[in-house]
Design an enzyme around this catalytic site. Structure first.
Site, mmCIF file in Angstrom:
data_model
loop_
_atom_site.group_PDB
_atom_site.id
_atom_site.type_symbol
_atom_site.label_atom_id
_atom_site.label_comp_id
_atom_site.label_asym_id
_atom_site.label_seq_id
_atom_site.Cartn_x
_atom_site.Cartn_y
_atom_site.Cartn_z
ATOM 1 N N GLY A 1 -4.664 -3.152 -9.732
ATOM 2 C CA GLY A 1 -4.870 -3.354 -8.309
ATOM 3 C C GLY A 1 -5.046 -2.030 -7.602
ATOM 4 O O GLY A 1 -4.681 -0.976 -8.123
ATOM 5 N N CYS A 2 -5.602 -2.061 -6.400
ATOM 6 C CA CYS A 2 -5.878 -0.810 -5.690
ATOM 7 C C CYS A 2 -4.586 -0.115 -5.260
ATOM 8 O O CYS A 2 -4.408 1.087 -5.503
ATOM 9 C CB CYS A 2 -6.789 -1.063 -4.496
ATOM 10 N N TYR A 3 -3.672 -0.843 -4.631
ATOM 11 C CA TYR A 3 -2.400 -0.235 -4.239
ATOM 12 C C TYR A 3 -1.600 0.235 -5.458
ATOM 13 O O TYR A 3 -1.079 1.356 -5.462
ATOM 14 C CB TYR A 3 -1.561 -1.217 -3.426
ATOM 15 N N PRO A 4 -1.458 -0.598 -6.508
ATOM 16 C CA PRO A 4 -0.741 -0.121 -7.688
ATOM 17 C C PRO A 4 -1.380 1.103 -8.341
ATOM 18 O O PRO A 4 -0.665 1.920 -8.930
ATOM 19 C CB PRO A 4 -0.782 -1.332 -8.629
ATOM 20 N N THR A 5 -2.694 1.235 -8.232
ATOM 21 C CA THR A 5 -3.338 2.419 -8.798
ATOM 22 C C THR A 5 -2.763 3.687 -8.185
ATOM 23 O O THR A 5 -2.414 4.645 -8.893
ATOM 24 C CB THR A 5 -4.860 2.364 -8.578
#
Length: 307
Positions: free
Chosen positions: A113-117
């Site tokens: 995911g973008c935030y987890p990245t």
């Protein structure tokens, strides 16, 4: 012979950006469906079985259905949804964290995911190096451009120019939390506070740390050095030498598939702010899918990326 690629969900935001990055690349041949057939189950099943690699740009449930449709085909899959990011049998598609070799040999790859990245890029190497503890109650404050919310949110922001800030996830059960905990190797779930602003793309993911309250009294310089050593050979992730005076999200930003990490420490060393700056549609979605595709095909991982 070109590798056959089918993008299931090619008309969505992530799918369109993946197609843009594949344009003109002779290593790949796209398996395409006409608009009137792209939601037809039999047509999708045929395309999934014809492809060498399928990239799923679908809602979670539709992604799970696509995996079932592909059963028995031998087609390798990159799933850009959140359906399989903590699922058994799937390889987590974050090369800088898990290693290129695992992705190169994987049958099933789940795009982060973008935030987890941003969160994992900052925290996972530090936890593994035991510079910061795995049992700390980490907080994530993050802000993103509205394109990450899909067509409905894009339309909402475009039609409502008065919206300046959208905070959400107040039920404290955001679907990114299990992904962050698992792949960072944490003992506790994170406290995640996401928000959206009226910029189309781009995001800042911040993890504030009370270093002075941690065992061993880690220093901001040590965190920065550890991250720089971890990403020393990366052509995609950069760790800045100095803290920025400010970080901006511009509403006309160009697509970018890299990521920059910052470590900001105060005098005396008690506190630190770790910040990841990335494009939610780049390293946070479509760029990451292309990076994983390159690795799975034995190509240089930066081929076709916007860096």
């Amino acid at each position: 012979m070109a590798t056959r690629i089918f993008i299931d969900g090619a008309a969505g935001t992530t799918g369109l950006e993946i197609r843009e990055r594949l344009a003109g690349r002779t290593e790949f041949e796209l398996v395409l469906l006409d608009d009137d057939r792209r939601k037809d189950e039999s047509a999708r099943k045929q395309a999934l079985h014809e492809a060498d690699i399928a990239i799923l740009c679908l809602p979670d449930e539709a992604a799970r259905d696509a995996v079932k449709l592909a059963e028995g085909s031998g087609t390798r899959i990159i799933d850009a949804s959140s359906a399989h990011r903590v699922a058994d049998g799937w390889t987590y598609g974050f090369p800088e964290i898990i290693g290129n070799e695992k992705i190169a040999n994987a049958q099933l790859v789940s795009n982060p995911g973008c935030y987890p990245t941003g969160f994992l890029a900052l925290i996972a190497p530090l936890v593994r190096a035991r510079v910061i503890p795995a049992d700390w109650p980490y907080t994530v404050n993050a802000v993103s451009g509205y394109s990450g919310g899909g067509k409905a949110l894009i339309e909402r922001f475009k039609s409502s120019p008065q919206i300046a800030h959208r905070s959400y996830g107040h039920e404290l059960a955001h679907k990114h939390r299990p992904e962050m905990k698992l792949h960072a190797g944490l003992d506790h779930g994170v406290l995640f506070a996401p928000a959206v602003v009226p910029a189309y793309r781009g995001m800042h993911v911040e993890v504030p740390l009370h270093l002075g309250a941690m065992e061993g009294d880690p220093e901001a310089d040590t965190l920065r050095t550890t991250l720089q050593e971890h990403y020393a050979n990366s052509n995609i992730v950069t760790v800045a030498d100095i803290a920025p005076s400010e970080l901006l999200l511009n509403d006309d930003a160009e697509a970018f598939d890299g990521m920059t990490l910052y470590v900001c420490g105060n005098e005396g060393g008690w506190n630190a702010r770790l910040i990841a700056r990335l494009d939610n549609l780049g390293k946070g979605a479509s760029g990451a899918a292309i990076q994983n595709l390159n690795i799975m095909c034995g190509l240089p991982e930066t081929t076709g990326l916007r860096l």
